[in-house]
Design an enzyme around this catalytic site. Sequence first.
Site, mmCIF file in Angstrom:
data_model
loop_
_atom_site.group_PDB
_atom_site.id
_atom_site.type_symbol
_atom_site.label_atom_id
_atom_site.label_comp_id
_atom_site.label_asym_id
_atom_site.label_seq_id
_atom_site.Cartn_x
_atom_site.Cartn_y
_atom_site.Cartn_z
ATOM 1 N N HIS A 125 1.937 9.719 -3.057
ATOM 2 C CA HIS A 125 2.397 8.330 -2.985
ATOM 3 C C HIS A 125 1.314 7.307 -3.322
ATOM 4 O O HIS A 125 1.620 6.242 -3.858
ATOM 5 C CB HIS A 125 3.022 8.025 -1.614
ATOM 6 C CG HIS A 125 2.055 7.611 -0.561
ATOM 7 N ND1 HIS A 125 1.362 8.520 0.215
ATOM 8 C CD2 HIS A 125 1.649 6.377 -0.154
ATOM 9 C CE1 HIS A 125 0.587 7.857 1.058
ATOM 10 N NE2 HIS A 125 0.741 6.563 0.860
ATOM 11 N N HIS A 146 0.791 -1.226 0.000
ATOM 12 C CA HIS A 146 0.000 0.000 0.000
ATOM 13 C C HIS A 146 0.827 1.281 0.000
ATOM 14 O O HIS A 146 0.414 2.286 -0.546
ATOM 15 C CB HIS A 146 -1.011 0.012 1.151
ATOM 16 C CG HIS A 146 -0.411 0.240 2.490
ATOM 17 N ND1 HIS A 146 0.207 -0.768 3.208
ATOM 18 C CD2 HIS A 146 -0.315 1.359 3.236
ATOM 19 C CE1 HIS A 146 0.649 -0.272 4.348
ATOM 20 N NE2 HIS A 146 0.347 1.013 4.385
ATOM 21 N N ASP A 147 2.021 1.281 0.581
ATOM 22 C CA ASP A 147 2.851 2.484 0.637
ATOM 23 C C ASP A 147 4.055 2.435 -0.303
ATOM 24 O O ASP A 147 4.990 3.228 -0.153
ATOM 25 C CB ASP A 147 3.333 2.732 2.074
ATOM 26 C CG ASP A 147 2.319 3.488 2.913
ATOM 27 O OD1 ASP A 147 1.399 4.108 2.343
ATOM 28 O OD2 ASP A 147 2.439 3.459 4.152
ATOM 29 N N HIS A 196 -6.187 3.641 -0.881
ATOM 30 C CA HIS A 196 -6.094 3.428 0.564
ATOM 31 C C HIS A 196 -6.124 4.705 1.403
ATOM 32 O O HIS A 196 -6.246 4.628 2.617
ATOM 33 C CB HIS A 196 -4.893 2.542 0.924
ATOM 34 C CG HIS A 196 -3.573 3.223 0.973
ATOM 35 N ND1 HIS A 196 -2.830 3.495 -0.167
ATOM 36 C CD2 HIS A 196 -2.855 3.674 2.014
ATOM 37 C CE1 HIS A 196 -1.707 4.080 0.187
ATOM 38 N NE2 HIS A 196 -1.694 4.208 1.507
ATOM 39 N N HIS A 197 -6.079 5.881 0.762
ATOM 40 C CA HIS A 197 -6.241 7.143 1.494
ATOM 41 C C HIS A 197 -7.528 7.874 1.097
ATOM 42 O O HIS A 197 -7.720 9.044 1.440
ATOM 43 C CB HIS A 197 -5.034 8.058 1.309
ATOM 44 C CG HIS A 197 -3.865 7.652 2.148
ATOM 45 N ND1 HIS A 197 -3.880 7.713 3.520
ATOM 46 C CD2 HIS A 197 -2.659 7.153 1.806
ATOM 47 C CE1 HIS A 197 -2.722 7.284 3.992
ATOM 48 N NE2 HIS A 197 -1.970 6.930 2.974
ATOM 49 N N ASP A 214 -3.895 0.798 8.158
ATOM 50 C CA ASP A 214 -2.796 1.752 7.995
ATOM 51 C C ASP A 214 -2.891 2.879 9.018
ATOM 52 O O ASP A 214 -1.906 3.220 9.676
ATOM 53 C CB ASP A 214 -2.817 2.311 6.568
ATOM 54 C CG ASP A 214 -1.661 3.236 6.265
ATOM 55 O OD1 ASP A 214 -0.521 2.953 6.695
ATOM 56 O OD2 ASP A 214 -1.885 4.248 5.572
ATOM 57 N N LYS A 272 5.765 5.527 -1.672
ATOM 58 C CA LYS A 272 6.666 6.345 -0.855
ATOM 59 C C LYS A 272 8.122 6.205 -1.290
ATOM 60 O O LYS A 272 8.964 7.003 -0.898
ATOM 61 C CB LYS A 272 6.512 6.012 0.625
ATOM 62 C CG LYS A 272 5.217 6.547 1.211
ATOM 63 C CD LYS A 272 5.123 6.294 2.697
ATOM 64 C CE LYS A 272 3.843 6.877 3.264
ATOM 65 N NZ LYS A 272 3.714 6.589 4.706
#
Length: 138
Positions: free
Chosen positions: A35, A6-7, A59-60, A88, A10
Site C-alpha cells: 500500500h 498516507h494510507d 511512511h513505513h 500512524d 489501501k
Amino acid sequence: MAGLLHDVGKLCVSELTLFKGEQLDLAEWKELRAHAAVGETLVLTRLGLPRVATIVGQHHERLDGRGYPRGLTSEHIDPIAKIVAVADAFTAMREERPYVRSRSRSDALIETQRVAGRQFDADVVNALKRILTVRIAA
C-alpha cells in the site's frame, strides 16, 4: 496533506485482507505492505503532488533500513515521512483491532520510545511525548 493521504494505497488492498479478524499470512502481509508504494504512485500520477507522494511512499520506512517498501535508512527518509510514521504507529496502537487489543496512551508512547532510534526518529518521538505531556497536564 501527506498525513491525510498516507494510507490511500489501501484502496487497492482487498477487503478480505484489510478487515481480516486474525493474523495475516505471508501473502496477505505482502499485499498490505504494497500500500505504501501503491499510494505513492496514486498521489504522484493522479494528484501530481511529488513531495506528498514521496512522503506517502516512505511512511513505513525505518531508520535502521528494515522498513518498506524500499528499505531506506534514516538519511534517505523525508523528515515529514518520519513524523507521519510515528503518528500512524501511535494511532494504530491506540485502536482496537480484532487480532490485538488497543494500548493505553501511556503504553503506546512507551512502545514508540522503546524503538526510537531504530524504527522511529528519536526527535519525533520526543516531540510526541512533549505534546502528550502538555495535553495530559492541561
